[in-house]
Write a protein that holds these residues in place. Structure first.
Motif, PDB file in Angstrom:
ATOM      1  N   LEU A  68       0.819  -1.204   0.000  1.00 48.20           N
ATOM      2  CA  LEU A  68       0.000   0.000   0.000  1.00 48.20           C
ATOM      3  C   LEU A  68       0.861   1.265   0.000  1.00 48.20           C
ATOM      4  O   LEU A  68       0.516   2.274  -0.616  1.00 48.20           O
ATOM      5  CB  LEU A  68      -0.921  -0.011   1.225  1.00 48.20           C
ATOM      6  N   THR A  69       1.999   1.193   0.676  1.00 47.99           N
ATOM      7  CA  THR A  69       2.865   2.363   0.804  1.00 47.99           C
ATOM      8  C   THR A  69       3.784   2.555  -0.396  1.00 47.99           C
ATOM      9  O   THR A  69       3.950   3.683  -0.882  1.00 47.99           O
ATOM     10  CB  THR A  69       3.721   2.243   2.082  1.00 47.99           C
ATOM     11  N   TRP A  70       4.391   1.485  -0.905  1.00 48.66           N
ATOM     12  CA  TRP A  70       5.489   1.631  -1.850  1.00 48.66           C
ATOM     13  C   TRP A  70       5.234   1.083  -3.250  1.00 48.66           C
ATOM     14  O   TRP A  70       6.056   1.299  -4.144  1.00 48.66           O
ATOM     15  CB  TRP A  70       6.759   0.975  -1.299  1.00 48.66           C
ATOM     16  N   LEU A  71       4.137   0.346  -3.462  1.00 50.13           N
ATOM     17  CA  LEU A  71       3.951  -0.268  -4.782  1.00 50.13           C
ATOM     18  C   LEU A  71       3.894   0.770  -5.895  1.00 50.13           C
ATOM     19  O   LEU A  71       4.475   0.575  -6.975  1.00 50.13           O
ATOM     20  CB  LEU A  71       2.686  -1.130  -4.806  1.00 50.13           C
ATOM     21  N   ALA A  72       3.211   1.880  -5.665  1.00 57.27           N
ATOM     22  CA  ALA A  72       3.128   2.910  -6.704  1.00 57.27           C
ATOM     23  C   ALA A  72       4.523   3.429  -7.065  1.00 57.27           C
ATOM     24  O   ALA A  72       4.846   3.601  -8.248  1.00 57.27           O
ATOM     25  CB  ALA A  72       2.229   4.060  -6.236  1.00 57.27           C
ATOM     26  N   GLU A  73       5.361   3.656  -6.055  1.00 57.30           N
ATOM     27  CA  GLU A  73       6.725   4.117  -6.307  1.00 57.30           C
ATOM     28  C   GLU A  73       7.531   3.068  -7.075  1.00 57.30           C
ATOM     29  O   GLU A  73       8.300   3.396  -7.983  1.00 57.30           O
ATOM     30  CB  GLU A  73       7.423   4.424  -4.974  1.00 57.30           C
ATOM     31  N   ALA A 115       9.212   0.017 -13.368  1.00 58.92           N
ATOM     32  CA  ALA A 115       8.463  -0.410 -14.556  1.00 58.92           C
ATOM     33  C   ALA A 115       8.161   0.740 -15.503  1.00 58.92           C
ATOM     34  O   ALA A 115       7.575   0.523 -16.565  1.00 58.92           O
ATOM     35  CB  ALA A 115       7.165  -1.094 -14.133  1.00 58.92           C
ATOM     36  N   GLY A 116       8.539   1.982 -15.139  1.00 60.98           N
ATOM     37  CA  GLY A 116       8.307   3.130 -16.011  1.00 60.98           C
ATOM     38  C   GLY A 116       6.866   3.539 -16.135  1.00 60.98           C
ATOM     39  O   GLY A 116       6.465   4.176 -17.114  1.00 60.98           O
ATOM     40  N   VAL A 117       6.046   3.224 -15.138  1.00 62.28           N
ATOM     41  CA  VAL A 117       4.623   3.580 -15.164  1.00 62.28           C
ATOM     42  C   VAL A 117       4.468   5.028 -14.701  1.00 62.28           C
ATOM     43  O   VAL A 117       5.176   5.490 -13.800  1.00 62.28           O
ATOM     44  CB  VAL A 117       3.828   2.624 -14.252  1.00 62.28           C
ATOM     45  N   SER A 118       3.539   5.762 -15.295  1.00 65.08           N
ATOM     46  CA  SER A 118       3.313   7.156 -14.905  1.00 65.08           C
ATOM     47  C   SER A 118       2.703   7.218 -13.509  1.00 65.08           C
ATOM     48  O   SER A 118       2.080   6.247 -13.055  1.00 65.08           O
ATOM     49  CB  SER A 118       2.368   7.832 -15.893  1.00 65.08           C
ATOM     50  N   ALA A 172       0.188   4.540 -11.999  1.00 66.62           N
ATOM     51  CA  ALA A 172       0.636   3.759 -10.843  1.00 66.62           C
ATOM     52  C   ALA A 172      -0.392   3.808  -9.720  1.00 66.62           C
ATOM     53  O   ALA A 172      -0.691   2.783  -9.087  1.00 66.62           O
ATOM     54  CB  ALA A 172       1.983   4.279 -10.347  1.00 66.62           C
ATOM     55  N   GLY A 173      -0.949   4.989  -9.479  1.00 66.11           N
ATOM     56  CA  GLY A 173      -2.002   5.100  -8.467  1.00 66.11           C
ATOM     57  C   GLY A 173      -3.230   4.298  -8.843  1.00 66.11           C
ATOM     58  O   GLY A 173      -3.868   3.670  -7.996  1.00 66.11           O
ATOM     59  N   GLY A 174      -3.573   4.311 -10.123  1.00 64.38           N
ATOM     60  CA  GLY A 174      -4.721   3.539 -10.582  1.00 64.38           C
ATOM     61  C   GLY A 174      -4.497   2.040 -10.450  1.00 64.38           C
ATOM     62  O   GLY A 174      -5.407   1.300 -10.055  1.00 64.38           O
ATOM     63  N   ILE A 175      -3.288   1.588 -10.789  1.00 62.85           N
ATOM     64  CA  ILE A 175      -2.971   0.160 -10.658  1.00 62.85           C
ATOM     65  C   ILE A 175      -3.010  -0.255  -9.193  1.00 62.85           C
ATOM     66  O   ILE A 175      -3.530  -1.327  -8.836  1.00 62.85           O
ATOM     67  CB  ILE A 175      -1.586  -0.136 -11.277  1.00 62.85           C
ATOM     68  N   LEU A 176      -2.471   0.591  -8.318  1.00 63.09           N
ATOM     69  CA  LEU A 176      -2.517   0.290  -6.892  1.00 63.09           C
ATOM     70  C   LEU A 176      -3.962   0.180  -6.409  1.00 63.09           C
ATOM     71  O   LEU A 176      -4.322  -0.757  -5.683  1.00 63.09           O
ATOM     72  CB  LEU A 176      -1.779   1.377  -6.106  1.00 63.09           C
ATOM     73  N   ALA A 177      -4.811   1.122  -6.816  1.00 62.64           N
ATOM     74  CA  ALA A 177      -6.213   1.078  -6.407  1.00 62.64           C
ATOM     75  C   ALA A 177      -6.887  -0.191  -6.908  1.00 62.64           C
ATOM     76  O   ALA A 177      -7.677  -0.823  -6.194  1.00 62.64           O
ATOM     77  CB  ALA A 177      -6.942   2.312  -6.931  1.00 62.64           C
ATOM     78  N   LEU A 178      -6.581  -0.577  -8.145  1.00 60.99           N
ATOM     79  CA  LEU A 178      -7.176  -1.788  -8.708  1.00 60.99           C
ATOM     80  C   LEU A 178      -6.691  -3.027  -7.965  1.00 60.99           C
ATOM     81  O   LEU A 178      -7.480  -3.947  -7.671  1.00 60.99           O
ATOM     82  CB  LEU A 178      -6.812  -1.896 -10.195  1.00 60.99           C
ATOM     83  N   ALA A 179      -5.401  -3.068  -7.635  1.00 62.06           N
ATOM     84  CA  ALA A 179      -4.855  -4.212  -6.893  1.00 62.06           C
ATOM     85  C   ALA A 179      -5.508  -4.330  -5.518  1.00 62.06           C
ATOM     86  O   ALA A 179      -5.892  -5.425  -5.088  1.00 62.06           O
ATOM     87  CB  ALA A 179      -3.340  -4.064  -6.753  1.00 62.06           C
ATOM     88  N   VAL A 180      -5.648  -3.205  -4.837  1.00 64.63           N
ATOM     89  CA  VAL A 180      -6.267  -3.223  -3.513  1.00 64.63           C
ATOM     90  C   VAL A 180      -7.741  -3.591  -3.617  1.00 64.63           C
ATOM     91  O   VAL A 180      -8.292  -4.275  -2.743  1.00 64.63           O
ATOM     92  CB  VAL A 180      -6.091  -1.853  -2.824  1.00 64.63           C
ATOM     93  N   ALA A 181      -8.391  -3.174  -4.711  1.00 58.51           N
ATOM     94  CA  ALA A 181      -9.821  -3.452  -4.885  1.00 58.51           C
ATOM     95  C   ALA A 181     -10.110  -4.940  -4.995  1.00 58.51           C
ATOM     96  O   ALA A 181     -11.239  -5.369  -4.745  1.00 58.51           O
ATOM     97  CB  ALA A 181     -10.343  -2.735  -6.122  1.00 58.51           C
ATOM     98  N   LEU A 182      -9.114  -5.751  -5.356  1.00 55.41           N
ATOM     99  CA  LEU A 182      -9.334  -7.195  -5.429  1.00 55.41           C
ATOM    100  C   LEU A 182      -9.671  -7.778  -4.062  1.00 55.41           C
ATOM    101  O   LEU A 182     -10.236  -8.875  -3.972  1.00 55.41           O
ATOM    102  CB  LEU A 182      -8.095  -7.889  -6.003  1.00 55.41           C
ATOM    103  N   GLY A 183      -9.327  -7.043  -3.010  1.00 56.84           N
ATOM    104  CA  GLY A 183      -9.700  -7.495  -1.678  1.00 56.84           C
ATOM    105  C   GLY A 183     -11.193  -7.452  -1.435  1.00 56.84           C
ATOM    106  O   GLY A 183     -11.688  -8.131  -0.526  1.00 56.84           O
ATOM    107  N   LEU A 184     -11.930  -6.683  -2.240  1.00 58.58           N
ATOM    108  CA  LEU A 184     -13.376  -6.560  -2.035  1.00 58.58           C
ATOM    109  C   LEU A 184     -14.098  -7.880  -2.292  1.00 58.58           C
ATOM    110  O   LEU A 184     -14.759  -8.411  -1.387  1.00 58.58           O
ATOM    111  CB  LEU A 184     -13.927  -5.444  -2.914  1.00 58.58           C
TER     112      LEU A 184
END
Length: 406
Positions: free
Chosen positions: A239-244, A250-253, A257-269
């Motif tokens: 949650l803290t460092w994945l976006a960084e 990986a060269g993600v903007s 990166a924030g969107g990918i993190l949100a999507l990854a965390v959303a899998l917990g739903l």
């Protein structure tokens, strides 16, 4: 009358129907407040640093504070429940969350003090929500617990995903963090109504002598506690460092990166809705430990060996495993205990020691990055952590109950 039966004692009446639905609504609203206020901090670290003139080390402390507070405050939650009742104690926790969100408007000192206050309130609610679900719904509490944990997962995803848009809309990172106060106020109203309706019938008996330290002597309780702590360490590090990591490796903007993190965390739903009721159907939960650990290991290996090859896939694997592990850890607290009081005590012990262990994750990964200039060392550490989590989880998943004192 046994706790948890009051809402169903007069079927067909308007009051009993209201009392059947109200606890789930109130507890879900509270759960929605338990991740977003600090999940929103990670994506805003750069803005907060510039806005408040804070160094990377100072920001790392902000990310570690919530977990330290969880660990230090959690042991006192059962005592609050014994004195005030489970529902009133949860209500006090929500009041503290609201106060902490407001305090963070007061610049750098407010950011630290507000984080301590709001995460203290979150710690109380974290510990007591499983006990409240058990008190209100008895043998049906696994389904309600799934709803609660799913709401926590949604809260983390929403917090991470909306952090930047809210900060942009508010014109300030601090003001953007304060906007979460609206959700907290809604939970405060719902929990106040539930507390008034329930009249605090769910007041656990005082803990037995030595209950706070019994977890260290009971193998089942210790296994549940370590599994809780290790999966939390892996989750909060993500949650803290994945976006960084996605940005630099990986060269993600930043926005992506924030969107990918949100999507990854959303899998917990969906995982949170499915895992508790399904895992509770069987005496042992070893298969679910594999479901929670193996995808995380695969995602970490991908981020370490080929981050740019499939950053979305690695993040989603990490999120899928982490999303299944947390509701499983909460389910194990229910499945390994006998009654509401014991559930609250094991929840407190697991979250106290577990979150103190988890606090080393975000801080340690950040310091390793600062020392090495890269993320490889931190990813290797997380691989070791999740491997140990797998072994400990298989022990915790065996169909046994904790000792009477826990």
């Amino acid at each position: 009358m046994a706790p948890g039966t009051e809402a169903q004692q007069v079927p067909g009446t308007r009051r009993s129907g209201w009392l059947l639905v109200l606890p789930a609504v109130a507890l879900v609203l509270v759960a929605l407040c338990l991740r977003a206020p600090f999940a929103a901090v990670g994506p805003l670290l750069g803005e907060l640093g510039a806005e408040l003139s804070l160094s990377t080390g100072a920001l790392a402390v902000v990310t570690a504070l919530p977990l330290v507070c969880f660990g230090l405050v959690s042991p006192f939650a059962p005592a609050l429940a014994t004195r005030f009742g489970v529902h009133r104690a949860v209500l006090l926790g929500v009041v503290a969350i609201a106060a902490g969100v407001a305090l963070r408007l007061a610049g750098a000192p407010g950011l630290y003090v507000g984080t301590v206050v709001l995460t203290g309130g979150i710690a109380v609610a974290n510990v007591l929500l499983p006990a409240a679900a058990r008190a209100d719904y008895g043998n049906r509490s696994a389904l309600v617990l799934g709803m609660i944990v799913a709401s926590m997962a949604a809260s983390a995803s929403i917090g991470a995903g909306l952090a930047q848009p809210l900060a942009n809309a508010a014109g300030s990172a601090l003001t953007g963090l304060a906007l979460w106060g609206g959700l907290v106020l809604a939970a405060l109203v719902a929990m106040a109504l539930l507390t008034r309706a329930r009249r605090d019938v769910s007041r656990p008996a005082p803990a037995p002598q030595g209950a706070r330290t019994a977890v260290l002597r009971d193998r089942v309780a210790l296994a549940v506690t370590l599994f809780f702590g290790l999966q939390s360490l892996a989750f909060y590090s993500m949650l803290t460092w994945l976006a960084e990591i996605l940005e630099t490796e990986a060269g993600v903007s930043p926005v992506a990166a924030g969107g990918i993190l949100a999507l990854a965390v959303a899998l917990g739903l969906p995982a949170s809705l499915l895992v508790p009721p399904l895992a509770a159907r069987r005496p042992g939960q070893g298969g679910w430990v594999l479901v929670g650990s193996l995808p995380v290991l695969a995602g970490l290996l991908g981020l370490l060996l080929a981050p740019a090859a499939a950053p979305l896939l690695w993040a989603l694997l990490y999120g899928l495993g982490s999303g299944a592990s947390f509701p499983l850890a909460m389910t194990l607290i229910l499945q390994r205990t006998r009654d509401v009081g014991q559930t609250g005590r094991l929840s407190a012990s697991a979250q106290s020691l577990g979150y103190l262990l988890a606090a080393t994750g975000p801080l340690g990964i950040g310091l390793l990055h600062q020392a090495t200039g890269g993320w490889a060392a931190g990813l290797v550490v997380l691989l070791v952590v999740v491997t140990v989590q797998l072994a400990i989880g298989l022990a915790a998943a065996r169909p046994r109950l904790v000792g009477e004192a826990v």
